[in-house]
Scaffold this active site. Structure first.
Site, PDB file in Angstrom:
ATOM      1  N   GLY A 249       3.772   1.922   4.842  1.00  0.00           N
ATOM      2  CA  GLY A 249       3.174   2.246   3.550  1.00  0.00           C
ATOM      3  C   GLY A 249       4.026   1.900   2.348  1.00  0.00           C
ATOM      4  O   GLY A 249       3.614   2.153   1.209  1.00  0.00           O
ATOM      5  N   GLU A 286       7.162   2.058  10.212  1.00  0.00           N
ATOM      6  CA  GLU A 286       6.185   1.016  10.580  1.00  0.00           C
ATOM      7  C   GLU A 286       5.779   0.176   9.369  1.00  0.00           C
ATOM      8  O   GLU A 286       4.603   0.123   9.011  1.00  0.00           O
ATOM      9  CB  GLU A 286       4.925   1.679  11.164  1.00  0.00           C
ATOM     10  CG  GLU A 286       5.172   2.588  12.336  1.00  0.00           C
ATOM     11  CD  GLU A 286       3.932   3.419  12.711  1.00  0.00           C
ATOM     12  OE1 GLU A 286       2.893   3.306  12.036  1.00  0.00           O
ATOM     13  OE2 GLU A 286       4.042   4.194  13.675  1.00  0.00           O
ATOM     14  N   GLY A 288       4.637  -2.902   7.113  1.00  0.00           N
ATOM     15  CA  GLY A 288       3.966  -4.188   7.276  1.00  0.00           C
ATOM     16  C   GLY A 288       4.106  -4.976   5.985  1.00  0.00           C
ATOM     17  O   GLY A 288       4.933  -5.879   5.859  1.00  0.00           O
ATOM     18  N   ARG A 329      -8.394  -9.152  -0.584  1.00  0.00           N
ATOM     19  CA  ARG A 329      -7.899  -7.931  -1.224  1.00  0.00           C
ATOM     20  C   ARG A 329      -8.518  -7.653  -2.600  1.00  0.00           C
ATOM     21  O   ARG A 329      -8.894  -6.515  -2.870  1.00  0.00           O
ATOM     22  CB  ARG A 329      -6.370  -7.936  -1.323  1.00  0.00           C
ATOM     23  CG  ARG A 329      -5.661  -8.098   0.046  1.00  0.00           C
ATOM     24  CD  ARG A 329      -4.165  -7.798  -0.015  1.00  0.00           C
ATOM     25  NE  ARG A 329      -3.948  -6.397  -0.303  1.00  0.00           N
ATOM     26  CZ  ARG A 329      -3.636  -5.928  -1.473  1.00  0.00           C
ATOM     27  NH1 ARG A 329      -3.442  -6.746  -2.489  1.00  0.00           N
ATOM     28  NH2 ARG A 329      -3.498  -4.634  -1.656  1.00  0.00           N
ATOM     29  N   TYR A 333     -10.450  -4.178  -2.559  1.00  0.00           N
ATOM     30  CA  TYR A 333      -9.704  -3.031  -3.117  1.00  0.00           C
ATOM     31  C   TYR A 333      -9.492  -3.135  -4.617  1.00  0.00           C
ATOM     32  O   TYR A 333      -8.639  -2.435  -5.162  1.00  0.00           O
ATOM     33  CB  TYR A 333      -8.306  -2.918  -2.487  1.00  0.00           C
ATOM     34  CG  TYR A 333      -8.238  -3.086  -0.996  1.00  0.00           C
ATOM     35  CD1 TYR A 333      -8.786  -2.137  -0.137  1.00  0.00           C
ATOM     36  CD2 TYR A 333      -7.593  -4.181  -0.445  1.00  0.00           C
ATOM     37  CE1 TYR A 333      -8.687  -2.284   1.233  1.00  0.00           C
ATOM     38  CE2 TYR A 333      -7.491  -4.329   0.924  1.00  0.00           C
ATOM     39  CZ  TYR A 333      -8.055  -3.380   1.756  1.00  0.00           C
ATOM     40  OH  TYR A 333      -7.946  -3.537   3.113  1.00  0.00           O
ATOM     41  N   CYS A 359     -20.379 -17.326  -2.876  1.00  0.00           N
ATOM     42  CA  CYS A 359     -21.545 -16.822  -3.611  1.00  0.00           C
ATOM     43  C   CYS A 359     -21.612 -15.310  -3.597  1.00  0.00           C
ATOM     44  O   CYS A 359     -22.494 -14.718  -2.952  1.00  0.00           O
ATOM     45  CB  CYS A 359     -22.812 -17.452  -3.064  1.00  0.00           C
ATOM     46  SG  CYS A 359     -22.841 -19.208  -3.425  1.00  0.00           S
ATOM     47  N   GLU A 360     -20.660 -14.679  -4.244  1.00  0.00           N
ATOM     48  CA  GLU A 360     -20.600 -13.228  -4.421  1.00  0.00           C
ATOM     49  C   GLU A 360     -19.903 -13.001  -5.758  1.00  0.00           C
ATOM     50  O   GLU A 360     -18.879 -13.647  -6.040  1.00  0.00           O
ATOM     51  CB  GLU A 360     -19.706 -12.569  -3.349  1.00  0.00           C
ATOM     52  CG  GLU A 360     -20.173 -12.727  -1.936  1.00  0.00           C
ATOM     53  CD  GLU A 360     -20.972 -11.531  -1.421  1.00  0.00           C
ATOM     54  OE1 GLU A 360     -21.112 -10.525  -2.150  1.00  0.00           O
ATOM     55  OE2 GLU A 360     -21.433 -11.630  -0.282  1.00  0.00           O
ATOM     56  N   TYR A 386      -1.700  -9.107   4.627  1.00  0.00           N
ATOM     57  CA  TYR A 386      -3.135  -8.834   4.539  1.00  0.00           C
ATOM     58  C   TYR A 386      -3.877  -9.962   3.825  1.00  0.00           C
ATOM     59  O   TYR A 386      -4.814  -9.731   3.075  1.00  0.00           O
ATOM     60  CB  TYR A 386      -3.381  -7.470   3.859  1.00  0.00           C
ATOM     61  CG  TYR A 386      -2.656  -6.331   4.546  1.00  0.00           C
ATOM     62  CD1 TYR A 386      -2.994  -5.978   5.850  1.00  0.00           C
ATOM     63  CD2 TYR A 386      -1.624  -5.633   3.914  1.00  0.00           C
ATOM     64  CE1 TYR A 386      -2.314  -4.968   6.509  1.00  0.00           C
ATOM     65  CE2 TYR A 386      -0.946  -4.605   4.569  1.00  0.00           C
ATOM     66  CZ  TYR A 386      -1.299  -4.275   5.870  1.00  0.00           C
ATOM     67  OH  TYR A 386      -0.633  -3.280   6.526  1.00  0.00           O
TER      68      TYR A 386
HETATM   69  N1  LLP Z   1       1.217   1.917  10.609  1.00  0.00           N
HETATM   70  C1  LLP Z   1      -0.097   2.186  10.704  1.00  0.00           C
HETATM   71  C2  LLP Z   1      -0.562   3.114  11.746  1.00  0.00           C
HETATM   72  C3  LLP Z   1      -1.008   1.582   9.813  1.00  0.00           C
HETATM   73  O1  LLP Z   1      -2.308   1.868   9.910  1.00  0.00           O
HETATM   74  C4  LLP Z   1      -0.528   0.693   8.825  1.00  0.00           C
HETATM   75  C5  LLP Z   1      -1.451   0.043   7.886  1.00  0.00           C
HETATM   76  C6  LLP Z   1       0.843   0.422   8.795  1.00  0.00           C
HETATM   77  C7  LLP Z   1       1.684   1.064   9.690  1.00  0.00           C
HETATM   78  C8  LLP Z   1       1.457  -0.545   7.821  1.00  0.00           C
HETATM   79  O2  LLP Z   1       1.298  -0.171   6.493  1.00  0.00           O
HETATM   80  P1  LLP Z   1       2.008  -1.014   5.338  1.00  0.00           P
HETATM   81  O3  LLP Z   1       3.491  -0.853   5.497  1.00  0.00           O
HETATM   82  O4  LLP Z   1       1.614  -2.427   5.490  1.00  0.00           O
HETATM   83  O5  LLP Z   1       1.503  -0.415   4.094  1.00  0.00           O
HETATM   84  N2  LLP Z   1      -5.537  -4.196   4.160  1.00  0.00           N
HETATM   85  C9  LLP Z   1      -4.923  -3.257   3.239  1.00  0.00           C
HETATM   86  C10 LLP Z   1      -3.837  -2.442   3.892  1.00  0.00           C
HETATM   87  C11 LLP Z   1      -4.312  -1.687   5.107  1.00  0.00           C
HETATM   88  C12 LLP Z   1      -3.216  -0.913   5.772  1.00  0.00           C
HETATM   89  C13 LLP Z   1      -3.692  -0.360   7.053  1.00  0.00           C
HETATM   90  N3  LLP Z   1      -2.691   0.287   7.825  1.00  0.00           N
HETATM   91  C14 LLP Z   1      -4.434  -4.026   2.015  1.00  0.00           C
HETATM   92  O6  LLP Z   1      -4.600  -5.237   1.956  1.00  0.00           O
HETATM   93  O7  LLP Z   1      -3.935  -3.423   1.061  1.00  0.00           O
END
Ligand code: LLP
Length: 429
Positions: A249, A286, A288, A329, A333, A359-360, A386
């Site tokens: 997150g 975790e 990402g 995105r 969002y 076309c949106e 993402y």
């Molecule tokens: N762990 C779990 C269980 C998750 O569901 C997620 C993301 C992460 C870790 C990694 O989170 P991060 O560090 O990337 O924030 N598509 C959306 C983001 C969806 C995140 C879903 N879960 C976007 O483009 O903003």
């Protein structure tokens, strides 16, 4: 800084001119470009924040599943956080050690569980259980495989939705979300884990939470970690826990600022771990987005401009060849990605509403100040996370190309799908 503007006005990523890539016949546009060196450096910086304490940075593969990216992060000592059997297989085939993989997800199928259980002598590092109901099902699969499999409890700490300062679609740790074991169900989960039905097929190795994504301060992350660590202090009286997992997150700066850096999140969690008296347990996180987002761009070509006038107002559109199917995105969002011309020598600016060909009406990247002088190529910034993973072939569009840079040169090109691949696929249907 991965992205730099040379004195002659050209934009480069990882030491490579982006305009040269866009004009390269093997690449073209739209194309994602990633700086693998910067991704590795970001992981190293995060690892240092643990100051040698036992930990695992489980890279959330969902953010960017390209093998070059996953292998770069594994080489820096990261593990993997996966959410499907396919992501799990990918992580294993990229060389992740089964022990360094955690598997989250609210609705894992039996087939997916079997991949996790089959991965090593004791399955993967932990299958993250998201409901009491799931426990018996995993136990039955483990028994059938004659294994003792490690699980962890992914809790829903019920952080107040207001406190989860992010877009509603990516806030997961409030009590209205489908994710995680509610705290009110924890005692049932523990009793089940101690029962003859489940033990010894499952062993409880950890407890954690993931409450949302793109947090720009550590507040919500810390609120969740505090709850999880206090639960861990009690749970470990009955179970030999090995780790606590504070989730991902960590936010990035999309242009509106981001007060907290990835190491800040780790430092906040470590301080709370000490406070709760569970600092001897390994700390898992975790991330990402923060490991890959800032180090990727999406290149696009300007197809044409369009002007529309109403009274005295002029609206200037810039139509580019990347759309919401390539980078979802903004449409999903209301996210804003900065846009830069690949050649920009400064000078007069003009506000353009940048839109794609789909076309949106939501195929709209917002209004951006760009050079008034002509330019033919742009980059949508901070698109390393993402981006490609959420791309689709909507409107019959081919998936974009991908370019991986290392050491100031192209390490690999993943060419765009053939233009008629979509046609052939639909003709088969
Ligand atoms: N762990 C779990 C269980 C998750 O569901 C997620 C993301 C992460 C870790 C990694 O989170 P991060 O560090 O990337 O924030 N598509 C959306 C983001 C969806 C995140 C879903 N879960 C976007 O483009 O903003």
């Amino acid at each position: 800084m991965a992205l730099t503007r040379r004195a002659d006005g050209t934009l480069e990523l990882g030491g490579v001119s982006l305009a040269d890539l866009a004009r390269d016949a093997r690449i073209g546009t739209p194309a994602y470009v990633y700086d693998l060196d910067a991704i590795g450096a970001q992981a190293r910086e995060l690892q240092r924040a643990f100051e040698g304490a036992p930990h695992l940075v489980a890279y959330a593969v969902k953010a960017n599943g390209a093998a070059h990216v996953v292998r770069t992060l594994l080489a820096e000592g990261c593990g993997a956080d996966v959410v499907s059997g396919a992501e799990l297989s990918l992580a294993l085939r990229c060389g992740a050690a089964p022990d360094d993989i955690v598997f989250s997800g609210v609705a894992k199928t039996n087939a997916e569980l079997d991949v996790a259980i089959g991965a090593g002598p004791r399955g993967i590092g932990a299958i993250q259980v998201e409901s009491v109901e799931e426990i018996s099902r995993i136990a039955a699969r483990a028994r059938a495989a004659r294994k003792t499999v490690r699980i962890s409890l992914r809790m829903n700490p019920g952080v107040d939705a207001q406190e989860l300062d992010t877009h509603d679609y990516i806030a997961t740790g409030h009590d209205g979300a489908k994710f995680g074991v509610p705290i009110s169900s924890l005692s049932d989960a523990l009793a089940l884990l101690e029962s003859a039905e489940v033990s010894p097929a499952l062993s409880l190795a950890g407890i954690g939470a993931h409450v949302g994504s793109q947090f720009t301060t550590t507040d919500a992350y810390a609120a969740s970690a505090r709850v999880v660590f206090e639960l861990a202090r009690d749970v470990r009286k009955r179970f030999a826990l090995a780790f606590v997992d504070a989730g991902g997150g960590f936010g990035i700066d999309y242009g509106a600022g981001c007060a907290a850096s990835p190491p800040d999140f780790v430092r906040a969690a470590r301080a709370l771990q000490k406070e709760a008296g569970v600092a001897d347990l390994a700390l898992y996180c975790e991330p990402g987005r923060s490991l890959v987002g800032p180090f990727g761009v999406l290149l696009a070509q300007v197809i044409q401009k369009k002007e529309s006038r109403k009274a005295d107002a002029v609206r200037r559109w810039l139509m580019i060849d990347a759309g919401m199917n390539d980078l979802l995105r903004p449409a999903l969002y209301q996210a804003r990605h900065r846009i830069a011309a690949l050649t920009d020598r400064g000078g007069e600016r003009r506000a353009y509403r940048v839109v794609g060909p789909v076309c949106e009406s939501s195929d709209d990247f917002g209004t951006h100040d760009l050079p008034a002088a002509d330019f033919d190529l742009v980059a949508l910034l901070d698109a390393g996370a993402y981006g490609y993973v959420m791309a689709s072939t909507y409107n019959g569009r081919a998936l974009p190309a991908e370019v991986f840079l290392r050491g100031g040169a192209i390490a690999h090109v993943n060419a765009r799908a053939e233009a008629d691949a979509w046609v052939e696929d639909r003709l088969r249907a």
